[in-house]
Design a protein around this motif. Structure first.
Motif, PDB file in Angstrom:
ATOM      1  N   PRO A 107       0.806  -1.229   0.000  1.00 42.14           N
ATOM      2  CA  PRO A 107       0.000   0.000   0.000  1.00 42.14           C
ATOM      3  C   PRO A 107       0.841   1.283   0.000  1.00 42.14           C
ATOM      4  CG  PRO A 107      -0.160  -1.126   2.115  1.00 42.14           C
ATOM      5  CD  PRO A 107       0.602  -2.029   1.198  1.00 42.14           C
ATOM      6  N   HIS A 108       2.096   1.192   0.409  1.00 35.46           N
ATOM      7  CA  HIS A 108       2.978   2.357   0.439  1.00 35.46           C
ATOM      8  C   HIS A 108       4.018   2.306  -0.678  1.00 35.46           C
ATOM      9  CE1 HIS A 108       1.210   3.293   4.287  1.00 35.46           C
ATOM     10  NE2 HIS A 108       1.481   2.074   4.700  1.00 35.46           N
ATOM     11  N   ALA A 109       3.736   1.554  -1.733  1.00 40.13           N
ATOM     12  CA  ALA A 109       4.699   1.336  -2.810  1.00 40.13           C
ATOM     13  C   ALA A 109       5.160   2.641  -3.446  1.00 40.13           C
ATOM     14  CB  ALA A 109       4.113   0.415  -3.872  1.00 40.13           C
ATOM     15  N   GLU A 110       4.242   3.555  -3.723  1.00 44.16           N
ATOM     16  CA  GLU A 110       4.600   4.801  -4.408  1.00 44.16           C
ATOM     17  C   GLU A 110       5.545   5.654  -3.562  1.00 44.16           C
ATOM     18  OE1 GLU A 110       5.069   7.181  -7.516  1.00 44.16           O
ATOM     19  OE2 GLU A 110       3.923   5.318  -7.551  1.00 44.16           O
ATOM     20  N   SER A 111       5.251   5.799  -2.275  1.00 46.28           N
ATOM     21  CA  SER A 111       6.128   6.620  -1.428  1.00 46.28           C
ATOM     22  C   SER A 111       7.487   5.946  -1.230  1.00 46.28           C
ATOM     23  CB  SER A 111       5.471   6.922  -0.083  1.00 46.28           C
ATOM     24  OG  SER A 111       5.264   5.734   0.646  1.00 46.28           O
ATOM     25  N   LYS A 112       7.520   4.613  -1.180  1.00 47.61           N
ATOM     26  CA  LYS A 112       8.799   3.905  -1.054  1.00 47.61           C
ATOM     27  C   LYS A 112       9.639   4.093  -2.315  1.00 47.61           C
ATOM     28  CE  LYS A 112       7.469   0.308   2.193  1.00 47.61           C
ATOM     29  NZ  LYS A 112       7.260  -1.131   2.396  1.00 47.61           N
ATOM     30  N   ARG A 113       9.001   4.022  -3.471  1.00 48.15           N
ATOM     31  CA  ARG A 113       9.729   4.218  -4.735  1.00 48.15           C
ATOM     32  C   ARG A 113      10.287   5.632  -4.804  1.00 48.15           C
ATOM     33  NH1 ARG A 113       4.973   1.287  -7.648  1.00 48.15           N
ATOM     34  NH2 ARG A 113       5.741  -0.842  -7.581  1.00 48.15           N
ATOM     35  N   GLN A 114       9.483   6.608  -4.408  1.00 45.83           N
ATOM     36  CA  GLN A 114       9.945   7.991  -4.443  1.00 45.83           C
ATOM     37  C   GLN A 114      11.108   8.179  -3.476  1.00 45.83           C
ATOM     38  OE1 GLN A 114       6.939  10.953  -3.744  1.00 45.83           O
ATOM     39  NE2 GLN A 114       8.367  12.615  -4.002  1.00 45.83           N
ATOM     40  N   SER A 115      11.017   7.594  -2.307  1.00 44.63           N
ATOM     41  CA  SER A 115      12.086   7.719  -1.313  1.00 44.63           C
ATOM     42  C   SER A 115      13.394   7.115  -1.813  1.00 44.63           C
ATOM     43  CB  SER A 115      11.656   7.029  -0.023  1.00 44.63           C
ATOM     44  OG  SER A 115      12.724   6.961   0.871  1.00 44.63           O
ATOM     45  N   MET A 116      13.306   6.037  -2.571  1.00 39.42           N
ATOM     46  CA  MET A 116      14.506   5.347  -3.057  1.00 39.42           C
ATOM     47  C   MET A 116      15.164   6.056  -4.240  1.00 39.42           C
ATOM     48  SD  MET A 116      13.074   1.481  -2.949  1.00 39.42           S
ATOM     49  CE  MET A 116      14.562   0.533  -3.012  1.00 39.42           C
ATOM     50  N   THR A 117      14.388   6.803  -5.013  1.00 43.89           N
ATOM     51  CA  THR A 117      14.920   7.375  -6.250  1.00 43.89           C
ATOM     52  C   THR A 117      15.061   8.888  -6.236  1.00 43.89           C
ATOM     53  OG1 THR A 117      12.709   7.496  -7.217  1.00 43.89           O
ATOM     54  CG2 THR A 117      13.993   5.503  -7.659  1.00 43.89           C
ATOM     55  N   ARG A 118      14.416   9.567  -5.310  1.00 44.85           N
ATOM     56  CA  ARG A 118      14.423  11.035  -5.333  1.00 44.85           C
ATOM     57  C   ARG A 118      15.442  11.601  -4.354  1.00 44.85           C
ATOM     58  NH1 ARG A 118       9.548  15.242  -6.063  1.00 44.85           N
ATOM     59  NH2 ARG A 118       9.439  14.125  -8.019  1.00 44.85           N
ATOM     60  N   LEU A 119      16.156  12.622  -4.832  1.00 49.06           N
ATOM     61  CA  LEU A 119      17.076  13.381  -4.002  1.00 49.06           C
ATOM     62  C   LEU A 119      16.329  14.635  -3.563  1.00 49.06           C
ATOM     63  CD1 LEU A 119      20.151  13.187  -6.408  1.00 49.06           C
ATOM     64  CD2 LEU A 119      19.621  11.667  -4.502  1.00 49.06           C
ATOM     65  N   PHE A 120      16.361  14.948  -2.268  1.00 47.96           N
ATOM     66  CA  PHE A 120      15.583  16.069  -1.756  1.00 47.96           C
ATOM     67  C   PHE A 120      16.471  17.277  -1.468  1.00 47.96           C
ATOM     68  CE2 PHE A 120      13.127  12.293  -0.552  1.00 47.96           C
ATOM     69  CZ  PHE A 120      11.939  12.586  -1.200  1.00 47.96           C
ATOM     70  N   MET A 121      15.982  18.455  -1.829  1.00 50.35           N
ATOM     71  CA  MET A 121      16.718  19.698  -1.632  1.00 50.35           C
ATOM     72  C   MET A 121      17.136  19.853  -0.172  1.00 50.35           C
ATOM     73  SD  MET A 121      15.505  23.609  -2.303  1.00 50.35           S
ATOM     74  CE  MET A 121      14.988  24.143  -0.692  1.00 50.35           C
ATOM     75  N   GLY A 122      18.379  20.298   0.016  1.00 48.07           N
ATOM     76  CA  GLY A 122      18.876  20.587   1.347  1.00 48.07           C
ATOM     77  C   GLY A 122      19.512  19.421   2.061  1.00 48.07           C
ATOM     78  N   THR A 123      19.440  18.218   1.477  1.00 45.83           N
ATOM     79  CA  THR A 123      20.054  17.057   2.119  1.00 45.83           C
ATOM     80  C   THR A 123      21.498  16.922   1.657  1.00 45.83           C
ATOM     81  OG1 THR A 123      19.231  15.572   0.383  1.00 45.83           O
ATOM     82  CG2 THR A 123      17.853  15.831   2.328  1.00 45.83           C
ATOM     83  N   GLU A 124      22.325  16.320   2.515  1.00 46.08           N
ATOM     84  CA  GLU A 124      23.739  16.150   2.177  1.00 46.08           C
ATOM     85  C   GLU A 124      23.908  14.890   1.340  1.00 46.08           C
ATOM     86  OE1 GLU A 124      28.129  15.700   4.229  1.00 46.08           O
ATOM     87  OE2 GLU A 124      26.406  16.203   5.469  1.00 46.08           O
ATOM     88  N   PHE A 125      24.553  15.042   0.199  1.00 44.42           N
ATOM     89  CA  PHE A 125      24.704  13.958  -0.767  1.00 44.42           C
ATOM     90  C   PHE A 125      26.049  13.257  -0.596  1.00 44.42           C
ATOM     91  CE2 PHE A 125      26.000  12.366  -4.954  1.00 44.42           C
ATOM     92  CZ  PHE A 125      24.929  11.553  -5.248  1.00 44.42           C
ATOM     93  N   SER A 126      26.041  11.959  -0.841  1.00 44.51           N
ATOM     94  CA  SER A 126      27.270  11.169  -0.845  1.00 44.51           C
ATOM     95  C   SER A 126      27.234  10.275  -2.069  1.00 44.51           C
ATOM     96  CB  SER A 126      27.343  10.325   0.432  1.00 44.51           C
ATOM     97  OG  SER A 126      28.509   9.543   0.423  1.00 44.51           O
ATOM     98  N   GLY A 127      28.295  10.304  -2.861  1.00 47.78           N
ATOM     99  CA  GLY A 127      28.358   9.507  -4.084  1.00 47.78           C
ATOM    100  C   GLY A 127      28.786  10.363  -5.255  1.00 47.78           C
ATOM    101  N   ASP A 128      28.436   9.901  -6.451  1.00 51.35           N
ATOM    102  CA  ASP A 128      28.785  10.608  -7.678  1.00 51.35           C
ATOM    103  C   ASP A 128      27.690  10.303  -8.693  1.00 51.35           C
ATOM    104  OD1 ASP A 128      29.976  11.835  -9.831  1.00 51.35           O
ATOM    105  OD2 ASP A 128      31.770  10.574  -9.840  1.00 51.35           O
TER     106      ASP A 128
END
Length: 176
Positions: A107-128
């Motif tokens: 039932p929470h598939a859409e929000s889980k997919r968004q959480s896994m693939t979306r980068l959110f403004m203001g968060t600290e990124f790690s990777g390339d």
């Protein structure tokens, strides 16, 4: 005394409103894909974060602050974001080009997919990675939080309540 108390209250409210307004603008600049621009170097150029628009392609490296809500197009290494300011999670959240192992029956598939693939403004990124900007400003998750904070009727602080009581008492004493 009433004048001093009033000025302190007004100054405190003014500075807090200024600080809240500044939070909406993410300072700094980002490396943006601009193959046809004369200012670009190898197809990339620095652009102030306030000038980003949906559809622009940005390059992110470890230590960068994500300038706008975005999705990963290509990734050179494992990517993650420290989203504690959004979710309260102390551990970085791994990010993927495409979502993995999320059943459509969840039932929470859409929000889980968004959480896994979306980068959110203001968060600290790690990777390339290279990412596509999908939302900027007030339309980002962070912008929605700031907007809800601005619309909320703030409760008076203990200092504000004490100053209000002091003004009331002084006003009564001055009438007597």
């Amino acid at each position: 005394i009433v004048l001093i108390a009033t000025n302190i209250g007004a100054y405190t409210e003014y500075t807090s409103n200024q600080a809240a307004a500044e939070l909406g603008d993410l300072p700094g600049s980002s490396l943006v894909r601009a193959p046809g621009s004369p200012e670009s170097i190898k197809g990339w150029m620095e652009l102030p974060n306030t000038k980003l628009l949906p559809g622009m392609i940005v390059s992110l490296k470890t230590g960068d602050i994500v300038p706008a809500d975005a999705i990963i197009l290509t990734q050179e290494t494992d990517c993650s974001c420290a989203e504690a300011m959004l979710t309260g999670e102390s551990e970085p959240v791994h990010k993927y080009k495409f979502y993995h192992d999320v059943s459509d029956e969840d039932p929470h598939a859409e929000s889980k997919r968004q959480s896994m693939t979306r980068l959110f403004m203001g968060t600290e990124f790690s990777g390339d990675c290279v990412a596509l900007v999908v939302e900027t400003g007030e339309r980002t998750q962070m912008g929605a939080i700031f907007e809800s904070m601005a619309q909320a009727d703030p409760e008076q602080s203990p200092l504000q309540k004490m100053i209000d009581r002091l003004i009331y008492v002084l006003a009564l004493l001055s009438v007597l």
